[in-house]
Design a protein around this motif. Sequence first.
Motif, PDB file in Angstrom:
ATOM      1  N   PRO A  15     -12.478  68.863  -1.360  1.00 56.77           N
ATOM      2  CA  PRO A  15     -11.415  68.090  -2.012  1.00 56.77           C
ATOM      3  C   PRO A  15     -10.079  68.233  -1.271  1.00 56.77           C
ATOM      4  CG  PRO A  15     -11.771  70.150  -3.197  1.00 56.77           C
ATOM      5  CD  PRO A  15     -12.788  70.120  -2.092  1.00 56.77           C
ATOM      6  N   TYR A  16      -9.280  67.161  -1.380  1.00 57.87           N
ATOM      7  CA  TYR A  16      -8.027  67.169  -0.634  1.00 57.87           C
ATOM      8  C   TYR A  16      -7.009  66.173  -1.193  1.00 57.87           C
ATOM      9  CZ  TYR A  16      -9.802  62.911   1.688  1.00 57.87           C
ATOM     10  OH  TYR A  16     -10.280  61.658   1.945  1.00 57.87           O
ATOM     11  N   VAL A  17      -5.785  66.298  -0.660  1.00 58.78           N
ATOM     12  CA  VAL A  17      -4.713  65.312  -0.855  1.00 58.78           C
ATOM     13  C   VAL A  17      -4.367  64.755   0.517  1.00 58.78           C
ATOM     14  CG1 VAL A  17      -2.256  65.025  -1.389  1.00 58.78           C
ATOM     15  CG2 VAL A  17      -3.704  66.396  -2.907  1.00 58.78           C
ATOM     16  N   ARG A  18      -4.352  63.433   0.623  1.00 58.83           N
ATOM     17  CA  ARG A  18      -4.010  62.799   1.902  1.00 58.83           C
ATOM     18  C   ARG A  18      -2.975  61.704   1.670  1.00 58.83           C
ATOM     19  NH1 ARG A  18      -5.673  58.241   4.859  1.00 58.83           N
ATOM     20  NH2 ARG A  18      -6.910  57.584   3.075  1.00 58.83           N
ATOM     21  N   LEU A  19      -1.973  61.672   2.508  1.00 61.21           N
ATOM     22  CA  LEU A  19      -1.033  60.552   2.454  1.00 61.21           C
ATOM     23  C   LEU A  19      -1.746  59.330   3.012  1.00 61.21           C
ATOM     24  CD1 LEU A  19       1.920  59.610   1.895  1.00 61.21           C
ATOM     25  CD2 LEU A  19       2.358  60.050   4.318  1.00 61.21           C
ATOM     26  N   ALA A  20      -1.967  58.331   2.154  1.00 63.26           N
ATOM     27  CA  ALA A  20      -2.766  57.174   2.561  1.00 63.26           C
ATOM     28  C   ALA A  20      -1.908  55.994   2.996  1.00 63.26           C
ATOM     29  CB  ALA A  20      -3.687  56.744   1.417  1.00 63.26           C
ATOM     30  N   GLY A  21      -0.622  56.039   2.681  1.00 60.57           N
ATOM     31  CA  GLY A  21       0.227  54.919   3.073  1.00 60.57           C
ATOM     32  C   GLY A  21       1.649  55.130   2.613  1.00 60.57           C
ATOM     33  N   ALA A  22       2.563  54.440   3.263  1.00 59.89           N
ATOM     34  CA  ALA A  22       3.979  54.519   2.893  1.00 59.89           C
ATOM     35  C   ALA A  22       4.575  53.138   3.060  1.00 59.89           C
ATOM     36  CB  ALA A  22       4.697  55.522   3.778  1.00 59.89           C
ATOM     37  N   LYS A  23       5.327  52.716   2.047  1.00 59.51           N
ATOM     38  CA  LYS A  23       5.968  51.402   2.095  1.00 59.51           C
ATOM     39  C   LYS A  23       7.417  51.536   1.696  1.00 59.51           C
ATOM     40  CE  LYS A  23       2.223  48.206   1.703  1.00 59.51           C
ATOM     41  NZ  LYS A  23       2.139  46.823   2.070  1.00 59.51           N
ATOM     42  N   ARG A  24       8.194  50.528   2.056  1.00 67.90           N
ATOM     43  CA  ARG A  24       9.581  50.498   1.623  1.00 67.90           C
ATOM     44  C   ARG A  24       9.846  49.126   1.008  1.00 67.90           C
ATOM     45  NH1 ARG A  24      13.053  54.436   2.390  1.00 67.90           N
ATOM     46  NH2 ARG A  24      11.745  55.482   3.927  1.00 67.90           N
ATOM     47  N   THR A  25      10.456  49.131  -0.159  1.00 66.97           N
ATOM     48  CA  THR A  25      10.751  47.864  -0.826  1.00 66.97           C
ATOM     49  C   THR A  25      11.920  47.175  -0.110  1.00 66.97           C
ATOM     50  OG1 THR A  25      12.401  48.777  -2.316  1.00 66.97           O
ATOM     51  CG2 THR A  25      10.095  48.917  -3.034  1.00 66.97           C
ATOM     52  N   PRO A  26      12.118  45.884  -0.357  1.00 68.78           N
ATOM     53  CA  PRO A  26      13.257  45.192   0.276  1.00 68.78           C
ATOM     54  C   PRO A  26      14.600  45.860  -0.033  1.00 68.78           C
ATOM     55  CG  PRO A  26      11.752  43.606  -0.700  1.00 68.78           C
ATOM     56  CD  PRO A  26      11.273  44.971  -1.138  1.00 68.78           C
ATOM     57  N   ARG A  27      14.676  46.574  -1.149  1.00 67.64           N
ATOM     58  CA  ARG A  27      15.928  47.250  -1.488  1.00 67.64           C
ATOM     59  C   ARG A  27      16.002  48.660  -0.920  1.00 67.64           C
ATOM     60  NH1 ARG A  27      17.176  45.825  -7.720  1.00 67.64           N
ATOM     61  NH2 ARG A  27      19.341  45.881  -7.050  1.00 67.64           N
ATOM     62  N   GLY A  28      14.971  49.074  -0.205  1.00 70.05           N
ATOM     63  CA  GLY A  28      15.027  50.348   0.505  1.00 70.05           C
ATOM     64  C   GLY A  28      14.362  51.523  -0.184  1.00 70.05           C
ATOM     65  N   ASP A  29      13.747  51.295  -1.336  1.00 70.76           N
ATOM     66  CA  ASP A  29      13.063  52.395  -2.013  1.00 70.76           C
ATOM     67  C   ASP A  29      11.732  52.696  -1.329  1.00 70.76           C
ATOM     68  OD1 ASP A  29      14.920  52.709  -4.196  1.00 70.76           O
ATOM     69  OD2 ASP A  29      14.193  50.773  -4.915  1.00 70.76           O
ATOM     70  N   ALA A  30      11.423  53.976  -1.199  1.00 70.42           N
ATOM     71  CA  ALA A  30      10.157  54.377  -0.593  1.00 70.42           C
ATOM     72  C   ALA A  30       9.067  54.452  -1.653  1.00 70.42           C
ATOM     73  CB  ALA A  30      10.307  55.730   0.083  1.00 70.42           C
ATOM     74  N   ILE A  31       7.860  54.011  -1.299  1.00 68.67           N
ATOM     75  CA  ILE A  31       6.680  54.157  -2.141  1.00 68.67           C
ATOM     76  C   ILE A  31       5.604  54.834  -1.296  1.00 68.67           C
ATOM     77  CG2 ILE A  31       4.851  52.959  -3.414  1.00 68.67           C
ATOM     78  CD1 ILE A  31       6.876  50.708  -3.964  1.00 68.67           C
ATOM     79  N   SER A  32       5.048  55.918  -1.826  1.00 69.17           N
ATOM     80  CA  SER A  32       4.023  56.665  -1.100  1.00 69.17           C
ATOM     81  C   SER A  32       2.704  56.580  -1.850  1.00 69.17           C
ATOM     82  CB  SER A  32       4.441  58.134  -0.955  1.00 69.17           C
ATOM     83  OG  SER A  32       5.705  58.228  -0.332  1.00 69.17           O
ATOM     84  N   LYS A  33       1.647  56.349  -1.105  1.00 69.48           N
ATOM     85  CA  LYS A  33       0.309  56.243  -1.711  1.00 69.48           C
ATOM     86  C   LYS A  33      -0.551  57.402  -1.218  1.00 69.48           C
ATOM     87  CE  LYS A  33      -3.718  53.207  -1.760  1.00 69.48           C
ATOM     88  NZ  LYS A  33      -4.281  51.944  -1.240  1.00 69.48           N
ATOM     89  N   TYR A  34      -1.264  58.017  -2.155  1.00 66.31           N
ATOM     90  CA  TYR A  34      -2.071  59.183  -1.829  1.00 66.31           C
ATOM     91  C   TYR A  34      -3.537  58.947  -2.152  1.00 66.31           C
ATOM     92  CZ  TYR A  34       2.486  61.400  -1.683  1.00 66.31           C
ATOM     93  OH  TYR A  34       3.785  61.696  -1.369  1.00 66.31           O
ATOM     94  N   ASP A  35      -4.371  59.581  -1.340  1.00 64.86           N
ATOM     95  CA  ASP A  35      -5.820  59.633  -1.529  1.00 64.86           C
ATOM     96  C   ASP A  35      -6.088  61.012  -2.129  1.00 64.86           C
ATOM     97  OD1 ASP A  35      -8.479  60.373  -0.935  1.00 64.86           O
ATOM     98  OD2 ASP A  35      -8.415  59.639   1.129  1.00 64.86           O
TER      99      ASP A  35
END
Length: 158
Positions: free
Chosen positions: A20-40
């Motif tokens: 079992p693990y935690v993996r950073l699966a993706g990172a996005k930034r909204t048009p207003r500059g907020d970061a969104i991180s997706k994890y596996d």
Amino acid sequence: MLLMANVESFDLDHTKVYAPYVRLAGAKRTPRGDAISKYDLRLLQPNQGAISPSALHTLEHLLAGYLRDHLEDVIDVSPMGCRTGMYMSVLGEADEEGVLVAFRAALQDVAEHDRPIPGVSELECGNYRDHDLAQARIHAREALEAGLKIQPTLLIER
Ligand SMILES: [Zn+2]
């Protein structure tokens, strides 16, 4: 011509991860500059087993609450179709260490959960009869005993 957007998880080499693990699966930034991180959030080794649909459904209901208890700004927690883990999207910059700590704590809560499963009624759920708390607790316990770690992303070489 077949047009289909590139999907991050199809580029992950599933033979080179150790659950079992935690993996950073993706990172996005909204048009207003907020970061969104997706994890596996992977509980089982890919292609070596699968969580039953009913236990995965229960894990979804329990982790929806318990992960939010230990982590701020959770956007979504959803089961993987392959039934080996969950995806989680969080508002904010990538923080695998923080997510690892929160995931461990949430799994501990799941392993000890001995009350009714939240959100289980015909009003609240789309398949309320399809749950398995005992098996969900076993998966949480086994993941904790196996030891969760941070998994780097190794891409398929094409
Ligand atoms: Zn449900």
